[in-house]
Design a protein around this motif. Structure first.
Motif: not given
Ligand code: PEP
Length: 252
Positions: A67-68, A70-72, A78, A80, A82, A113, A116, A120
């Protein structure tokens, strides 16, 4: 009782239709394996959604392979955490040696990561393991200790309770060379000791999977070891029959 887990990392393999068929075949044969085994399949991002549909109604869980950090936002290409969670994924593999080696993932990236993933509601399958030079130099204990201290030690107790660790010696991944059951047990016990130093009794509940050329012919012997709680499977996860046979490494 620690969870027994057999997770399949499909890597960059299967087209969507092939992935759906593979997942359906895992569902179809699942009843032949002990219900004590928690199966997870980790397809490429492109068919996560279809595979989630294909396993609906079964106890097969689905994970992403990354997963990325960063959040978005403006991070072209990438995906996310979420977005993965919104599809219905339960797990995410983080820190796989191929990502560390080919995409330069460091502990710094992996801390982001992990954050993140947890933010989520995804459960990370965090991979650690030494390369051949490190094993031959007798540095494997220090390497996995650092990989754990630099990332896992930053988790809260609550986060740690959702973590799965995969010990994957890089020299055994996709090479046909497997760690012996004794080598696996030795380092799994060591990993658990390191975890206990930080998280105390909770370390006894953390599933530690073995990964590296695990196949139907060697799974039972490796899984029989006290601190080995299952496997993270690459090549052999691409055939439902082999993947399920690995699950049979745990007696019904
Ligand atoms: C992996 O890359 O996670 C892995 C264990 O691969 P293989 O089983 O093919 O060695």
């Amino acid at each position: 009782m620690r969870k027994k887990i057999v997770a399949g990392n499909w890597k960059m393999n299967t087209l969507p239709a092939e992935g759906v068929e593979l997942a359906k075949n895992v569902v179809a044969g699942r009843g032949e394996v002990c219900s004590c085994v928690n199966f997870i399949v980790c397809p490429p991002f492109t068919h996560l959604s279809q595979v989630i549909d294909a396993v609906k109604g079964s106890d097969i869980a689905v994970g992403a392979q990354n997963c990325a950090a960063e959040a978005k936002g403006a991070y072209t290409g990438e995906v996310a955490a979420s977005m993965i969670a919104a599809l219905g994924c339960e797990y995410v593999i983080l820190g796989h040696s191929e990502r560390r080696q080919y995409y330069g993932e460091t502990s710094e990236t992996l801390n982001k990561k992990m954050a993140q993933a947890y933010a989520n509601g995804l459960k990370p399958i965090y991979c650690v393991g030494e390369n051949l030079d490190e094993r031959e130099a007798g540095k494997h204990f220090d390497v996995v200790k650092a990989q754990i201290e630099e990332v896992v030690f930053n988790l809260t107790a609550e986060q740690f309770s959702q973590l799965v660790i995969a010990y994957e010696p890089v020299w055994a991944i996709g090479t046909g060379k497997t760690a012996t059951a004794e080598q696996a047990q030795e380092i799994h016990a060591y990993i658990r000791k390191v975890l206990a130093g930080k998280f105390g009794a909770a370390a006894a509940e953390c599933p530690i999977l073995y990964g590296g050329s695990c196949k139907p012919s060697n799974a039972a012997e490796i899984f029989a070891k006290e601190d080995v709680d299952g496997g993270l499977i690459g090549g052999a996860a691409l055939k439902a029959e082999d993947f399920l046979a690995i699950g049979k490494g745990f007696a019904k």
